[in-house]
Write an enzyme that holds these catalytic residues in place. Structure first.
Site, PDB file in Angstrom:
ATOM      1  N   SER A 142     -10.265  26.343  46.249  1.00 13.88           N
ATOM      2  CA  SER A 142     -10.146  27.150  45.169  1.00 13.88           C
ATOM      3  C   SER A 142      -9.064  26.503  44.298  1.00 13.88           C
ATOM      4  CB  SER A 142     -10.005  28.589  45.352  1.00 13.88           C
ATOM      5  OG  SER A 142      -9.738  29.308  43.833  1.00 13.88           O
ATOM      6  N   TYR A 155      -6.312  36.160  48.629  1.00 13.20           N
ATOM      7  CA  TYR A 155      -7.069  35.175  48.586  1.00 13.20           C
ATOM      8  C   TYR A 155      -6.479  33.784  48.167  1.00 13.20           C
ATOM      9  CZ  TYR A 155     -10.892  32.500  46.512  1.00 13.20           C
ATOM     10  OH  TYR A 155     -12.065  31.567  45.917  1.00 13.20           O
TER      11      TYR A 155
END
Length: 251
Positions: A142, A155
């Site tokens: 990501s 995250y």
């Protein structure tokens, strides 16, 4: 370029989280390019539904890709050389303030987003090395592993770990002819982002901060995975490719 460029004919590819979103688009494209695609999801039902939308050679492989036990049991079914491509796509997200996390919350996310992909890559590499396969491992990371924002600490930490893991595995597996790369998606209009995609504030943010000034559509990510899986990327390894409309290079 030869007409057969980017062909995956004769290759077996396991794509985790392939029943929806980005994983589903990768599965569809790989199958169209000739790969035998193993469609992973948590349940036989979700895999069967995804299979109905895939044209080409594919079969369901339901298992919990965040469970070390399920990973070990599933990968033990493969014979050496029986897997050419692994796409680590499964992940969790838990947006909240730093102070709101406890140890169990962090462990759950790190396990799903970093430990499980590590174990899958480890098992896939074992099959590739013992079978003499010049395989491909592709980790879906990501842009949160490259840049950060408030309220997303666990995250972001996990995805930064995925990027580091990608480079470490590339260094270790390179002598065996196995390449390891990552793709870092930006803002894609997937089902979990459906509500956000309708938010005028987020749209304004994308228009201000993204070179292409829009959301990415899920099919736009799959060609990057195809490139990294193909022979055309035979000298590409240890890289993190941001597919983000220019978000990480624009200010």
């Amino acid at each position: 370029m030869h007409p057969a460029a980017f062909s995956l004919t004769g290759k077996t590819a396991l794509i985790t989280g392939a029943t929806s979103g980005l994983g589903f688009e990768i599965a569809k494209l790989f199958a169209r390019q000739g790969a035998h695609v193993l469609v992973n999801g948590r349940s036989p039902e979700s895999c069967a539904l995804a299979m109905s939308g895939i044209e080409g050679h594919a079969r369901p492989l339901p298992f919990d890709a965040t469970s070390p036990e399920a990973i070990e049991a599933t990968m033990a079914q493969f014979t050496p050389g029986g897997l050419d491509i692994l796409v680590n796509n499964v992940g969790l997200r838990d947006r909240r303030a730093l102070a709101d996390f406890n140890a169990a919350d962090v462990a759950r996310l790190i396990n799903a987003d970093l430990v499980a992909p590590f174990l899958l890559a480890q098992q896939a590499a074992r099959l590739m090395v013992t079978g003499g396969t010049r395989g491909r491992i592709i980790n879906i990371s990501s842009i949160a592993g490259i840049i950060a924002q408030s309220g997303d600490a666990a995250y972001t930490s996990a995805k930064a770990g995925v990027n580091g893991m990608t480079k470490a595995l590339a260094a270790e597996l390179g002598p065996h002819g196995i390449t390891v790369n990552a793709i870092a998606p930006g803002f894609f209009r997937t089902a979990p982002n459906a509500k956000a995609a309708q938010d005028p504030k987020i749209q304004a943010r994308l228009e201000a901060a993204t070179a292409l000034k829009r959301w990415g559509e899920p099919p736009e990510l799959a060609p990057a995975a195809l490139f990294l899986a193909s022979e055309e990327a035979s000298y590409v390894t240890g890289q993190v490719l941001a597919v983000d409309g220019g978000y990480t290079s624009h200010y």
